[in-house]
Scaffold this motif. Structure first.
Motif, PDB file in Angstrom:
ATOM      1  N   UNK A 160      43.291 -13.613  50.191  1.00  0.00           N
ATOM      2  CA  UNK A 160      43.477 -12.281  50.784  1.00  0.00           C
ATOM      3  C   UNK A 160      44.685 -12.243  51.708  1.00  0.00           C
ATOM      4  N   UNK A 161      45.678 -13.100  51.433  1.00  0.00           N
ATOM      5  CA  UNK A 161      46.933 -13.102  52.188  1.00  0.00           C
ATOM      6  C   UNK A 161      48.113 -12.871  51.245  1.00  0.00           C
ATOM      7  N   UNK A 231      48.689 -24.841  48.400  1.00  0.00           N
ATOM      8  CA  UNK A 231      48.908 -24.402  49.774  1.00  0.00           C
ATOM      9  C   UNK A 231      49.680 -25.467  50.543  1.00  0.00           C
ATOM     10  N   UNK A 232      51.005 -25.405  50.444  1.00  0.00           N
ATOM     11  CA  UNK A 232      51.882 -26.345  51.135  1.00  0.00           C
ATOM     12  C   UNK A 232      52.755 -25.563  52.107  1.00  0.00           C
ATOM     13  N   UNK A 233      53.459 -26.276  52.956  1.00  0.00           N
ATOM     14  CA  UNK A 233      54.304 -25.628  53.964  1.00  0.00           C
ATOM     15  C   UNK A 233      55.472 -24.899  53.310  1.00  0.00           C
ATOM     16  N   UNK A 251      46.084  -7.220  58.429  1.00  0.00           N
ATOM     17  CA  UNK A 251      47.043  -7.526  59.485  1.00  0.00           C
ATOM     18  C   UNK A 251      48.488  -7.262  59.056  1.00  0.00           C
ATOM     19  N   UNK A 252      48.658  -6.724  57.872  1.00  0.00           N
ATOM     20  CA  UNK A 252      50.014  -6.528  57.346  1.00  0.00           C
ATOM     21  C   UNK A 252      50.792  -5.496  58.153  1.00  0.00           C
ATOM     22  N   UNK A 253      52.058  -5.761  58.446  1.00  0.00           N
ATOM     23  CA  UNK A 253      52.895  -4.735  59.099  1.00  0.00           C
ATOM     24  C   UNK A 253      53.115  -3.560  58.149  1.00  0.00           C
ATOM     25  N   UNK A 254      53.330  -2.394  58.714  1.00  0.00           N
ATOM     26  CA  UNK A 254      53.492  -1.180  57.904  1.00  0.00           C
ATOM     27  C   UNK A 254      54.923  -0.655  57.948  1.00  0.00           C
ATOM     28  N   UNK A 255      55.877  -1.496  58.364  1.00  0.00           N
ATOM     29  CA  UNK A 255      57.268  -1.057  58.424  1.00  0.00           C
ATOM     30  C   UNK A 255      57.863  -0.994  57.017  1.00  0.00           C
ATOM     31  N   UNK A 268      49.308  -1.427  47.973  1.00  0.00           N
ATOM     32  CA  UNK A 268      48.288  -1.736  46.978  1.00  0.00           C
ATOM     33  C   UNK A 268      47.495  -2.985  47.379  1.00  0.00           C
ATOM     34  N   UNK A 269      48.177  -3.984  47.918  1.00  0.00           N
ATOM     35  CA  UNK A 269      47.484  -5.196  48.363  1.00  0.00           C
ATOM     36  C   UNK A 269      46.625  -4.901  49.601  1.00  0.00           C
ATOM     37  N   UNK A 270      47.183  -4.135  50.550  1.00  0.00           N
ATOM     38  CA  UNK A 270      46.440  -3.780  51.764  1.00  0.00           C
ATOM     39  C   UNK A 270      45.163  -3.025  51.435  1.00  0.00           C
TER      40      UNK A 270
END
Length: 274
Positions: A160-161, A231-233, A251-255, A268-270
Motif C-alpha cells: 500500500x505504498x 525491498x532493498x534500499x 499519506x501521499x502529497x497532493x501537489x 487512483x492509487x490514493x
C-alpha cells in the motif's frame, strides 16, 4: 486530463484543410515561442491580417476543433504592447482548456515544421505533401512525418505504498519515474530500465494504466504501474533526481498539476483503485 476537451472534437485530418475564416486562430511561432495577447489568447485570422498584414499563402493549415481552424505562421513578426512572444508552456494555463490543448498541439507541429525545412539525406528544401501530413524532398524523394517520441511513466508500488520522486531542477512537485524509450527496446523494457537507472530497483507485474499526448516534449506518455521485486534500499540517480520516497496511500502529497496523467495515477492509487 489536458487532452480531454469533450464535448469539443479535435480533428487532425490534413486532407480536410480549407481556407482560413475570420474566427480561426493563427499560431505565429518562432523557436518554441508563440504570439499571445495579454490575456493569454491566440490571435484570430482577422487580427493577424490587420496587425501584421499576413495572407493565407503564408499560413499552413494544422487542424480544427469543431468548426474552428488553426493555422501556422513560421515567420517572425513585430511584437506590440498587446501581442508578445511567450513560451509554449503558457498553453498549460490558457482558458478555456480546449484552446490550451489546441495551442500546445499546434506548437508541436510548428516545431516539426521548423526543424525539417531541409532534407536530412541530401540537404535540399522540403515541401509539404499535398495528400497527407508529411514533408517531401523534391530532389531525392525522402519523406518525413511528424515525430512523436514515446515516454514511459511508472508508478512503482510496494503493497500500500507508492514511490514518488522529485527532479533535481525544473518541475518542483512530487512526480513519478519517467523517461524516453530508447532505440530497440519495448515499452516494458523501458519501464524496467528507467526504474533501475533512476532508483536502483527492479520491478515486475507491469500493468498498463493509460496514455497522454504531451506536446511540450513532442511525446506520447505511456503509463504503467509496476510492483517492487525486492525491498532493498533506493540508490538514487542524482544527475536527474533530488529525492525518492515511499508514501502510504493515506499519506501521499497532493501537489502537482491535475491535468497531467501522473497526477491521475497518484489519485487512483490514493483512492484504492489500483
Amino acid at each position: 486530463m489536458f487532452q480531454d476537451i469533450s464535448p469539443k472534437v479535435f480533428d487532425n485530418h490534413y486532407e480536410q484543410r480549407r481556407a482560413p475564416r475570420d474566427s480561426d486562430y493563427v499560431v505565429i511561432y518562432d523557436n518554441r515561442q508563440v504570439i499571445l495577447a495579454h490575456e493569454q489568447r491566440l490571435p484570430n485570422y482577422r487580427e493577424a491580417v490587420r496587425q501584421w498584414q499576413l495572407s493565407p499563402t503564408q499560413m499552413t493549415y494544422l487542424f480544427s476543433v469543431d468548426e474552428t481552424g488553426f493555422y501556422l505562421v513560421t515567420q517572425r513578426v513585430v511584437t506590440t504592447a498587446e501581442y508578445q512572444y511567450q513560451p509554449i508552456n503558457r498553453f498549460q494555463k490558457v482558458e478555456p482548456v480546449w484552446l490550451g490543448f489546441a495551442g500546445a498541439t499546434a506548437a508541436h507541429l510548428a516545431w516539426w515544421y521548423e526543424t525539417n525545412r531541409f532534407c536530412g539525406r541530401c540537404g535540399h528544401a522540403m515541401r509539404p505533401d499535398e495528400q497527407q501530413r508529411a514533408l517531401t524532398c523534391g530532389h531525392c524523394g525522402y519523406q518525413v512525418f511528424p515525430r512523436i517520441s514515446p515516454v514511459v511513466v511508472v508508478g512503482v508500488t510496494k503493497g500500500d505504498q507508492i514511490l514518488l520522486t522529485k527532479y533535481a531542477s525544473g518541475y518542483a512537485p512530487y512526480t513519478l519515474i519517467s523517461g524516453f524509450a530508447e532505440i530497440g527496446e519495448t515499452l516494458e523494457d523501458a519501464v524496467r530500465r528507467e526504474v533501475q537507472e533512476e532508483v536502483g530497483l527492479h520491478v515486475h507485474n507491469l500493468r498498463y494504466f493509460g496514455s497522454q499526448p504531451w506536446a511540450f516534449s513532442e511525446s506520447l506518455l505511456v503509463v504503467f504501474f509496476a510492483e517492487l521485486d525486492e525491498d532493498v534500499a533506493i540508490d538514487l540517480e542524482r544527475d536527474e533526481l533530488a529525492q525518492a520516497q515511499w508514501f502510504r496511500r493515506d499519506e501521499m502529497p497532493t501537489d502537482g498539476a491535475k491535468f497531467i496523467l501522473a497526477w491521475e495515477m497518484r489519485k487512483a492509487f490514493r483512492d484504492g483503485r489500483v
